[in-house]
Design a protein around this motif. Structure first.
Motif, PDB file in Angstrom:
ATOM      1  N   GLN A   1      -6.488   5.841   4.345  1.00 24.42           N
ATOM      2  CA  GLN A   1      -7.166   4.813   5.140  1.00 24.42           C
ATOM      3  C   GLN A   1      -7.292   5.234   6.596  1.00 24.42           C
ATOM      4  O   GLN A   1      -8.335   5.084   7.215  1.00 24.42           O
ATOM      5  CB  GLN A   1      -6.388   3.486   5.062  1.00 24.42           C
ATOM      6  N   SER A   2      -6.192   5.771   7.113  1.00 28.69           N
ATOM      7  CA  SER A   2      -6.217   6.092   8.541  1.00 28.69           C
ATOM      8  C   SER A   2      -7.031   7.352   8.815  1.00 28.69           C
ATOM      9  O   SER A   2      -7.402   7.610   9.950  1.00 28.69           O
ATOM     10  CB  SER A   2      -4.790   6.256   9.078  1.00 28.69           C
ATOM     11  N   MET A   3      -7.316   8.151   7.761  1.00 29.94           N
ATOM     12  CA  MET A   3      -8.108   9.355   7.982  1.00 29.94           C
ATOM     13  C   MET A   3      -9.612   9.091   7.817  1.00 29.94           C
ATOM     14  O   MET A   3     -10.415   9.989   8.021  1.00 29.94           O
ATOM     15  CB  MET A   3      -7.685  10.457   6.986  1.00 29.94           C
ATOM     16  N   ARG A   4      -9.935   7.874   7.385  1.00 30.35           N
ATOM     17  CA  ARG A   4     -11.360   7.569   7.193  1.00 30.35           C
ATOM     18  C   ARG A   4     -12.162   7.871   8.445  1.00 30.35           C
ATOM     19  O   ARG A   4     -11.750   7.550   9.553  1.00 30.35           O
ATOM     20  CB  ARG A   4     -11.515   6.086   6.848  1.00 30.35           C
ATOM     21  N   LYS A   5     -13.352   8.449   8.250  1.00 28.31           N
ATOM     22  CA  LYS A   5     -14.110   8.880   9.429  1.00 28.31           C
ATOM     23  C   LYS A   5     -14.679   7.707  10.215  1.00 28.31           C
ATOM     24  O   LYS A   5     -14.876   7.799  11.417  1.00 28.31           O
ATOM     25  CB  LYS A   5     -15.246   9.809   8.996  1.00 28.31           C
ATOM     26  N   ASP A   6     -14.944   6.608   9.523  1.00 31.08           N
ATOM     27  CA  ASP A   6     -15.537   5.488  10.254  1.00 31.08           C
ATOM     28  C   ASP A   6     -14.483   4.542  10.804  1.00 31.08           C
ATOM     29  O   ASP A   6     -14.772   3.473  11.297  1.00 31.08           O
ATOM     30  CB  ASP A   6     -16.494   4.710   9.338  1.00 31.08           C
TER      31      ASP A   6
ATOM     32  N   MET B   1       0.848  -1.207   0.000  1.00 33.47           N
ATOM     33  CA  MET B   1       0.000   0.000   0.000  1.00 33.47           C
ATOM     34  C   MET B   1       0.877   1.248   0.000  1.00 33.47           C
ATOM     35  O   MET B   1       1.850   1.333   0.716  1.00 33.47           O
ATOM     36  CB  MET B   1      -0.857  -0.006   1.274  1.00 33.47           C
ATOM     37  N   LYS B   2       0.508   2.195  -0.843  1.00 30.43           N
ATOM     38  CA  LYS B   2       1.306   3.413  -0.912  1.00 30.43           C
ATOM     39  C   LYS B   2       1.067   4.268   0.324  1.00 30.43           C
ATOM     40  O   LYS B   2       0.000   4.212   0.931  1.00 30.43           O
ATOM     41  CB  LYS B   2       0.921   4.214  -2.165  1.00 30.43           C
ATOM     42  N   PRO B   3       2.054   5.088   0.678  1.00 34.49           N
ATOM     43  CA  PRO B   3       1.897   5.923   1.872  1.00 34.49           C
ATOM     44  C   PRO B   3       0.643   6.796   1.819  1.00 34.49           C
ATOM     45  O   PRO B   3      -0.061   6.933   2.816  1.00 34.49           O
ATOM     46  CB  PRO B   3       3.160   6.785   1.870  1.00 34.49           C
ATOM     47  N   VAL B   4       0.371   7.372   0.642  1.00 34.44           N
ATOM     48  CA  VAL B   4      -0.813   8.241   0.517  1.00 34.44           C
ATOM     49  C   VAL B   4      -2.083   7.458   0.822  1.00 34.44           C
ATOM     50  O   VAL B   4      -2.961   7.905   1.569  1.00 34.44           O
ATOM     51  CB  VAL B   4      -0.890   8.832  -0.912  1.00 34.44           C
ATOM     52  N   GLU B   5      -2.089   6.238   0.249  1.00 38.92           N
ATOM     53  CA  GLU B   5      -3.264   5.395   0.447  1.00 38.92           C
ATOM     54  C   GLU B   5      -3.430   5.039   1.930  1.00 38.92           C
ATOM     55  O   GLU B   5      -4.523   5.056   2.481  1.00 38.92           O
ATOM     56  CB  GLU B   5      -3.100   4.127  -0.400  1.00 38.92           C
TER      57      GLU B   5
END
Lengths: 376, 276
Positions: free
Chosen positions: B9-14, B1-5
């Protein structure tokens, strides 16, 4: 919570504490007041011997708490006893000051002998009694906490745990045998002069240590009684009898074990700290795995899960040891082995269970007695 | 997984962080009428699929019986629900929100999932009363337990449960001295003391006499509605006497589900039970 409520229903314990109180009053009088020519005089040697037995009894109570009530067969409890003893021994070494053979103002003799120029960091602070006393409790407590945290969290139980505790005490023994460790190597710590400014060789100091041991035993006993009569004590027995069930009704089994195991190690540390000034030496032999096993035998002989049985067992076996090693030195280990076999075969509940066995036997023998039992 | 991805993922609200999990609301949500969801669960031991793509739902307040031949995965299913075994794949939810796969055994017990083992396990050297006292819902951490005292209310609750399981006469008896049936009832009483939402009962009538079986059937039926109960049982007569809905497990997945009559007339069930 009062003493009365803790001791309710514990007849053996009540009797034990009463005897302890009488001994604590009478022995000092017989030693200090009664003249030496009288047959009633108790020698200082005997007082010290009794004091030593009392520290063993406290150690046995600590073992019974984890073995009898929690079901953890610790074969390494002498390690905690030894660590408490070393903490006290370090204080006593520092008290020698410049009266050592080499007359160094700070360094104990063995460090001068090893050509050390300054006190290692872990010897700092041990010139203060309160610090040493605190360490005698905290060091065994911390070791038990770390060991227990790892072992209980991984759910190591039964014989595997016992073997690990053996390994623990064996490892400590090997470590303390090394001169570089800074605890006097195989000679250990000895040649103590005084404690809190009192001469260790004087009768009054000996009596003081004896009374401190009796007091520690009484307090330790009451503390253990308090734990086993609380709901936590019932949870401990529940863990002993059905660990999985206890977990499924929502108790953190590992935490309960950890708390009681750590407390028990601290008690053992106190016992060790009182033991060392009375016997005048502490060396790595105290960590010998055999000591821990012998200690479990005291508890088994006295009677598991009664607490007072541990006191009886420790005192009787050690009296026997003193007697045998004086009278028939070769026979002692055979006597100990025979005692263990006899108790296991005929007295599964130990000496503490003897009273109940005799009562049942007498009831079954006398028809009048059994009729009276049946009548109400 | 790329760093941006990864960042996205970690910023997802849920996103639920495991370290925040203990702060999450652990209230049971049964607004959909379902208390237990097992979906697509599989678990294998050394290559043997004990549970194979299992889907199993229990409604709130329902009394459900689970039957199936030996090795069908009944006990493994209970192990998964109570946190003893972790499935290889799939999900297990208690109510709509609580993910059982993230919780430990004591945490699951504290949330209100009670389990009765196949073999009756009670604390043999404690009295019947003490057994119930220890099982009682409440703060079970070390120090609160050390200082715990029984309140009048709690005492009443213990006596109430003693009434439900019919052991009033045995209150002070050592649990080890009880008969086999009485031990089973005491164990059910211990589950009730935890005020469970969901009760898992593994073979409650194994080794019981007929009177004891009838008594147990009454006991379990009286719990229906107040608690959700899952009963695993081999004894067909007993199952018929209590069951409204029956689930048949076979080779780790659900073979049939329905009323006792439907299930018994299902040719696949007949084959599994009689064909061998």
């Amino acid at each position: 919570m009062g003493v009365a409520s803790v001791m309710r229903g514990d007849k053996g314990g009540q009797a034990m504490l009463a005897v302890l109180l009488v001994v604590a009053v009478v022995v000092p009088i017989l030693n200090l007041v009664v003249p030496e020519s009288s047959p009633w005089h108790v020698s200082t040697y005997t007082v010290t011997l009794l004091g030593k037995y009392l520290t063993y009894a406290l150690l046995a109570v600590a073992v019974d708490l984890v073995w009898g009530y929690l079901g953890i067969l610790s074969l390494g409890h002498a390690a905690f006893f030894g660590l408490g003893g070393y903490a006290m021994g370090m204080y006593l070494m520092r008290q020698i000051g410049d009266r050592g053979v080499y007359g160094h103002p700070v360094l104990p003799d063995f460090m001068v002998f090893l050509n050390w120029s300054e006190l290692p960091w872990f010897w700092q602070g041990f010139d203060l009694f309160w610090f040493a006393a605190l360490m005698a409790i905290l060091v065994p407590g911390t070791l038990a906490f770390v060991f227990g945290y790892l072992a209980f969290r991984s759910r190591v139980t039964g014989v595997y745990l016992s073997i690990m505790t053996q390994a623990l005490t064996y490892a400590l023994m090997l470590a303390f045998f090394r001169n570089e460790m800074g605890f006097g190597g195989n000679n250990g710590l000895t040649d103590f002069k005084d404690i809190l400014g009192f001469d260790l060789k004087s009768d009054a100091t000996r009596i003081g240590l004896f009374l401190a041991s009796a007091g520690a035993l009484a307090l330790g006993y009451l503390a253990c009684r308090w734990i086993v009569t609380s709901r936590l004590g019932r949870v401990a027995v529940a863990i002993r009898d059905a660990e999985a069930r206890t977990r499924f009704i929502g108790y953190r089994v590992d935490r309960v074990k950890l708390a009681i195991f750590t407390f028990s190690a601290m008690l053992a540390g106190v016992a060790g700290a009182l033991y060392v000034p009375q016997v005048g030496i502490i060396n790595p032999g105290e960590f010998s795995p055999l000591n821990s096993i012998e200690l479990v035998i005291w508890v088994a002989i006295g009677g598991r899960a009664t607490l007072y049985g541990a006191v009886i067992g420790a005192i009787l076996v050690n009296y026997g040891k003193t007697y045998f090693t004086g009278a028939f030195p070769e026979a002692w280990l055979f006597a100990l082995g025979a005692l263990f076999v006899i108790v296991t075969l005929f007295l599964p509940k130990g000496i503490a269970g003897l009273v109940g066995m005799i009562r049942t036997w007498r009831r079954s023998r006398s028809p009048a007695g059994s009729a009276a039992e049946a009548a109400p | 997984m790329k760093p941006v991805e990864q960042l996205r993922q970690s910023m997802r609200k849920d996103r639920q962080w495991s370290f925040m999990y203990s702060m999450l609301d652990l209230d049971l949500d049964v607004s959909q009428g379902v208390i237990l969801y097992l979906e697509d669960v599989s678990v294998s031991f050394d290559g043997f699929k004990a549970i194979n793509n299992l889907n199993f739902y229990v409604n709130a307040g329902e009394l459900r019986c689970v039957i199936g031949p030996n090795g069908a995965g009944k006990t493994t299913m209970m192990d998964i629900i109570t946190g003893k075994t972790r499935p290889d794949t799939g999900s297990a939810y208690f109510g709509r929100t609580i993910d059982l796969l993230r919780l430990s055994e004591p945490e699951i017990a504290a949330l209100g999932v009670g389990r009765k083992f196949q073999k009756p396990t009670v604390f043999e050297s404690h009295s019947v009363f003490e057994n119930l006292e220890l099982a009682m819902a409440g703060d079970k951490r070390v120090f609160p337990t050390l200082f715990a005292r029984l309140s009048g209310e709690q005492r009443d609750r213990i006596h109430e449960v003693l009434g439900i399981i019919g052991l009033q006469e045995q209150t002070q008896r050592e649990a080890g001295a009880l008969s086999h049936g009485q031990k089973q009832w005491l164990e059910i009483g211990m589950l009730l003391m935890q005020d469970p939402h969901l009760l898992l009962v593994d073979e409650p009538v194994a080794g019981m006499t007929h009177q004891e079986m009838d008594r147990t059937a009454e006991l379990l039926l009286s719990l229906e509605g107040k608690h959700s109960v899952v009963v695993v049982e081999h004894d067909m007569d007993f199952v018929r006497s209590i069951a409204k809905r029956v689930t048949v497990l076979h080779q780790g997945s659900v073979l049939a589900e329905g009323s006792m009559d439907e299930v018994q007339n299902d040719p696949r069930v007949v084959e599994v039970y009689l064909g061998e």
